[in-house]
Design an enzyme around this catalytic site. Structure first.
Site, PDB file in Angstrom:
ATOM      1  CD  GLU A  75      -3.023  73.674   7.091  1.00  0.00           C
ATOM      2  OE1 GLU A  75      -2.771  74.493   7.981  1.00  0.00           O
ATOM      3  OE2 GLU A  75      -2.140  73.129   6.408  1.00  0.00           O
TER       4      GLU A  75
ATOM      5  CB  CYS B  87      -0.964  71.151  15.382  1.00  0.00           C
ATOM      6  SG  CYS B  87      -1.320  71.280  13.626  1.00  0.00           S
TER       7      CYS B  87
END
Ligand code: PEP
Ligand code: MG
Length: 584
Positions: free
Chosen positions: A451, A522
């Site tokens: 991320e 996700c």
């Protein structure tokens, strides 16, 4: 008169109901409904809180030194006068008796109502008395904080009403819509246990954690509606259009009829999608796709299974810690929470992410991180590594839960090789501690979130250390494009399709596939219908999203042909022009 307030669409659907303005009290307030037989107790709790404050102020007045400034005495007089004010007491009684609000909620609601009247006063002096009123109410709330709440909030939702009901009916049993300047994810979690048909906030971006929790609650929501909380009044009729990202205030009968119709259409669409629950997610060309759930609380596992998820791809454990400063869950409490999620998934895998506190997920609302750039500060894995004992407590609890089912451990926001080394060392140490104690624990696969652009760029290094990777697009977009995901003023620049973001996502997926390692997305892109075909084309076969979105994404998967999509996805990657991307 009907008017609309535009914002950002964050959770789909239509809600029609009465506005509940969430007060701007600085004290953390619980919002729930009480049972009719508890009305008197609630009124009594407010009375006791108020009397305690009256006594406190009178004592202060009595102890005031002779030479105290006269303004101070006058101020205490004003506060005492406000405390006795009939409008405050009768209003609070009204909200408890007529709406069944708990005492604190009734108090903050009435504060909002009176505060508006102060705002409209011509006289500067009187207008400024609003701040005094706020202080008085805060004092009462603080006194009440120690008083035990008599009941848990009801689990059921009120019956959804037709628009005819809405026009004719003026009773308690109407859907309620939350309108607030801001709501923290922890606030929303409180409301999750309560009964709201939708919500609107003045601030917030599409992938702010508040918006994420709203989606997980599956209620229509609009954020970034700027002055919504100023324009709406307590109890106004409002419509929230979560698809268009707009709130309509005081709708005319024609508008109500139109939205009532759309509500029924959405309901029918849901019923149609529900038929796909047991259908395996396989593309036209036979590619199996895993559709997993993102959850915030162990109890959400039930919703995940009901939605047809084949596992939990992201359990955001930080929600167990929020609002618990000074009383963080210990190993035993965490173990039971993780075990509940694992058992709730009935043998399906559960990916438990270690605590990701910080930025727009403060541990405690009252102790917000006031560093200049909290998203770049002590967040996620950095927070855990800064307190290794706490980190290992969580790791031990997860490993013990792993004895009850398939568990993966996921680490958020890793960016530095040294963080990987330290994290893995803590994992070994936690396991050794359990062994030394003779505690039962199970195996767990270890994964890292991708991320931060740095992590995406060193994907090979990550794959040397981890069994699987999970791409957190929410933060990957934020950090790649330097766009605060929670700031509505730059929301138009927050673009999951930005060529740089797509390049990073594509490379991570390709490298994982080449090495035969598991990879999933996700972040919110996984549940975004506009992204499904592209992600499939890039080779993604595992999507983790809020359960409410699973069936719609499954429908998209069932219609997809990855052979065609992969050819097309390559052209998208090579094409850096927004126009061509939009045309696809
Ligand atoms: C992400 O960043 O995409 C993610 C899934 O983590 P969170 O939204 O909790 O920051
Ligand atoms: Mg993240």
């Amino acid at each position: 008169m009907t008017f609309s307030v535009p914002g950002l669409a964050v959770a789909r659907g239509i809600a029609i109901g009465r506005a509940v303005l969430v007060g701007s009290s600085r004290v953390e307030v619980a919002h729930y409904f009480v049972e009719p037989h508890q009305i008197e107790d609630e009124i009594e709790r407010v009375r006791r809180g108020r009397n305690a404050v009256v006594e406190e102020l009178q004592r202060l007045q009595g102890e005031m030194p002779q030479d105290a400034p006269p303004e101070l005495t006058a101020l205490l007089d004003v506060h005492l006068m406000l405390l006795q004010d009939e409008m405050l007491t009768s209003g609070v009684k009204h909200w408890i008796t007529e709406r069944l609000y708990n005492a604190e909620w009734a108090l903050t609601t009435q504060l909002e109502v009176i505060g508006r009247q102060f705002d409209e006063m011509e006289d500067d002096y009187l207008r400024e008395r609003k701040a005094d009123l706020e202080q008085v109410v805060d004092r009462i709330l603080r006194h009440m904080k120690g008083v035990a709440h008599p009941v848990a909030p009801p689990a059921s939702s009120p019956r959804r009403k037709t628009q005819q009901d809405l026009l004719l009916d003026d009773t308690v049993d109407v859907p309620l819509v939350l309108v607030a300047h801001d709501l923290s994810p922890a606030d929303l979690l409180q409301f999750k246990k309560s009964v709201f048909a939708g919500f609107v906030t003045d601030v917030g971006g599409k992938t702010s954690h508040t918006a994420i929790v709203a989606r997980s609650m599956d209620i229509p929501a609009v954020v970034g509606a700027r002055s919504a909380s100023q324009l709406v009044r307590q109890d106004d009729w409002v419509i929230i259009d979560g698809d268009a990202g707009v709130m309509i205030v005081d709708p005319s009968p024609i508008i109500l009829a139109e939205y009532g119709f759309r509500q029924r259409q959405i309901e029918l669409e849901r019923e149609r999608l529900a038929r796909l629950r047991h259908t395996p997610a396989v593309t036209v060309d036979g590619q199996k796709v895993d559709l997993l759930a993102n959850i915030e609380m162990p109890g959400d596992a039930v919703t995940a299974v009901a939605a047809g998820a084949v596992g939990v791809g992201l359990f955001r454990t930080e929600f167990l810690f929020m609002g618990r400063l000074g009383n963080l869950p210990d190993e035993e409490e965490q173990y039971h929470a993780y075990r509940e999620a694992v058992e709730g998934m009935q043998g399906l895998p559960v990916t438990i992410r270690t605590i990701d506190i910080g930025a727009d997920k403060p541990l405690d609302k009252a102790h917000k991180d006031d560093s200049l750039n909290p998203a770049l500060g002590l967040r996620a894995i950095r927070w855990s590594l800064a307190d290794p004992a706490m980190f290992r407590t969580q790791l031990r609890a997860v490993m013990r839960a792993a004895a009850h089912g398939q568990v993966n451990i996921l680490f958020p926001m890793l960016a530095h090789p040294s963080e990987i080394t330290q994290t893995l060392a803590q994992v070994r140490l936690a396991r050794a501690e359990l062994d030394a104690r003779g505690a039962v624990h199970g195996p767990a696969r270890l994964g890292a979130m991708i991320e931060v652009p740095a992590a995406a760029l060193m994907v090979r290094h990550f794959l040397r250390h981890f069994d699987f990777l999970s791409i957190g697009t929410n933060d990957l977009i934020q950090y790649t494009l330097a766009i605060d995901r929670a700031d509505e003023s730059v929301a138009h620049l927050y673009d999951p399709m930005h060529p740089a973001v797509l390049r990073l996502v594509a490379d991570v997926i390709a490298e994982c596939r080449a090495q035969g390692k598991g990879v999933s997305v996700c972040g919110e892109a996984a549940g975004d219908l506009a992204m499904t075909r592209l992600l499939l084309g890039l080779g993604l076969r595992s999507f983790s999203m809020h359960p409410a979105q699973i069936l719609a994404i499954k429908q998209e998967v069932l219609r997809a042909d990855t052979r065609k999509l992969s050819v097309w996805a390559r052209t998208v990657l090579d094409d850096e022009g927004a126009e061509t991307r939009a045309a696809i």
